[in-house]
Design a protein around this motif. Sequence first.
Motif, PDB file in Angstrom:
ATOM      1  N   VAL A 502       0.839  -1.199   0.000  1.00 30.23           N
ATOM      2  CA  VAL A 502       0.000   0.000   0.000  1.00 30.23           C
ATOM      3  C   VAL A 502       0.876   1.252   0.000  1.00 30.23           C
ATOM      4  CG1 VAL A 502      -1.879  -1.173   1.193  1.00 30.23           C
ATOM      5  CG2 VAL A 502      -0.163   0.058   2.534  1.00 30.23           C
ATOM      6  N   ASN A 503       0.273   2.339  -0.416  1.00 32.13           N
ATOM      7  CA  ASN A 503       0.931   3.644  -0.357  1.00 32.13           C
ATOM      8  C   ASN A 503       0.158   4.498   0.636  1.00 32.13           C
ATOM      9  OD1 ASN A 503       1.857   6.302  -0.769  1.00 32.13           O
ATOM     10  ND2 ASN A 503       2.407   5.861  -2.891  1.00 32.13           N
ATOM     11  N   PRO A 504       0.665   4.661   1.869  1.00 31.54           N
ATOM     12  CA  PRO A 504      -0.084   5.424   2.883  1.00 31.54           C
ATOM     13  C   PRO A 504      -0.307   6.878   2.497  1.00 31.54           C
ATOM     14  CG  PRO A 504       1.693   4.126   3.878  1.00 31.54           C
ATOM     15  CD  PRO A 504       1.917   4.091   2.400  1.00 31.54           C
ATOM     16  N   GLY A 505       0.499   7.394   1.576  1.00 32.54           N
ATOM     17  CA  GLY A 505       0.363   8.797   1.184  1.00 32.54           C
ATOM     18  C   GLY A 505      -0.599   9.037   0.036  1.00 32.54           C
ATOM     19  N   ARG A 506      -1.193   7.974  -0.503  1.00 34.53           N
ATOM     20  CA  ARG A 506      -2.131   8.106  -1.615  1.00 34.53           C
ATOM     21  C   ARG A 506      -3.436   7.411  -1.243  1.00 34.53           C
ATOM     22  NH1 ARG A 506      -0.294  11.429  -5.960  1.00 34.53           N
ATOM     23  NH2 ARG A 506       1.976  11.198  -6.105  1.00 34.53           N
TER      24      ARG A 506
END
Length: 645
Positions: A502-506
């Motif tokens: 996952v990309n926590p910033g997106r």
Amino acid sequence: MTAHPLDRLTTEEIARNRGVLDRAGLIGPATRFPLVMLVEPPKREVLSWKEGDPWDRCVRTTLLDRDTGEVSEVVVSLTHDKVVSRREVDVTAEGQPPIMGEEFGLVEQILWQDESWCAAMARRGLDEPSRIRVSALSAGCFGLPGEEGRRLVRCLSFLQLDDRDNVWAHPIDGVVAYVDLVTREVVELIDDGLFPVPAERADFELNAGDRPVRDTQRPIEITQPEGPSFTVEGNVVRWEKWRFRIGFDQVEGLTLHQIGFEDDGRLRPIVYRASVAEMVVPYGDPSPVRFWQNYFDAGEYSLGKDANALELGCDCLGEIHYFDAAIADDDGAPRTIRNAICMHEEDAGVLWKHTDLYNGSSSTRRQRRLVISFFITVGNYDYGFYWYLYLDGTIELECKATGVVFASAYPGPRADGSAYPWASEIAPGVGAPFHQHLFSARLDMMVDGVGNAVDEVDAVRVPAGPENPYGNAFTRRATRIRREREGARMADGHAGRTWHVVNPGRRNRMGQPVGYALHPEGQPTLLADPSSSIARRAAFTTRHLWVTAHDDAERYPAGRYVNQNPGNSGIDTWIGADRDLDGQDLVLWHTFGLTHFPRPEDWPIMPVDRTGFVLKPVGFFDRNPALDVPAPKSGHCHAASPDQI
């Protein structure tokens, strides 16, 4: 200068590299080139590079002196036509370069002239050495006295009845020769017993026997009258909403770079670099003749060098685009493998379908996929590597194993009447030792950027209770993998375990982090004992997943020089740094494969067996990304109305 820092090496560049080394005085009559590889620029530099920006195009070459056994590693700048670095390789501590093609022929010459080996053959009634084929097999590293620093192979032999005979059908069992490829001598000969050499032929070509040919098959023609849907510009491929780069090198063979998917006008990155970085075939027969049989097909034999030249209608079917591959031969000169990579698109069944009884609609869409593949032959086995990209954003890798199983003599039942426990009898007197095919996929992830994290997601059964009075509830549990020492994981089929990158910033429109899920098959990992040599050398095979922080130098899970490496430079040593994994630039190393208990049906040639994994978007898109796929145009497609159902 090539157009992009990741462009594949060309034949011209390989020739220039050799010229620079020659002018630097680094090439002599005994110099060989086990490895000639592009030095890929650091990931951060490639990501910031813009068309027209300068870069230093470099090649790393491993040089072997065949007379002395000395190994050096040299980096040449093609941009500046000069050597920029050179170091000696400590072969005892680091390992040997891969086995080269010319060394397969060399071992036969060495053994044919060795009195002890010829005497062992004579004891078996074999007095014509030129009819005996010798297989030069990687030696491994077992701490045996006197082997330190030697460039060794261990040699098993097969009888070839005539020039077209299938040699694997006639194993000359009970004897193995340990050969030093530098001193060109037999350093040890183990003669552990006489076994009858199986005499039955095992030819599989129809023109080799009297088998009747089927006459029931009608032609299957795959055509695309308007041509394929993909475009190719140099090494860049565009297909549907996908975009990526083709790569190829001597160790891994086919590599895919900068895989992205166009979504709402933006090319969204998913995987920066994908490859099969290693594969190992560990055998399970502990006999004195075979205990050492473990082959790293990438690190010890070089997958790319073993690539086949593919043929239309045989290896690939349909509207095909081929890529040639340029590699260096053992003398450092360029060699072109024609049609090394095959690319085509194919129908893949139903993409989605629904017949609605309320609004009267009936809709069907066809799935299709882009296939990028190559095939290799390593001794007796053949392997196909197939990357699939689907319309719905799914990525899949399928590895196909075929060829001829490595045969032994079958000793028959034990004294107590029990079957021989380490091999199958697949033909009269022919055994096939139990073994595994274990692959390591290196997935340098970049899900909407480099700041990624990994969650291990399990299905969880919920006990009956106040919140679950009827006992029907179940849920899922996500556990964040925060440090490298936590990142060595096992699959769990009972829990339906997946790993979400996952990309926590997106975030998607539901506020969830965007992600891709790795779906493992969860088949057995390495079955050898944890104390074994192979468990040390192929530590990556002891877990289904390893997660590491990105490091440009960490390319191969068993180390750069795998041949005779003692197991001191692999992925299990890297995680000792215990680097942070939460919101970082991450690499996934996924172990998957086959455990093979050979069958009579695998003889004399093995039908394809398959293994692999799937990467599926999980919240990466806001909705089904294939809603815009048009309805089938075929005149044979007639949608049914609900009242016809």
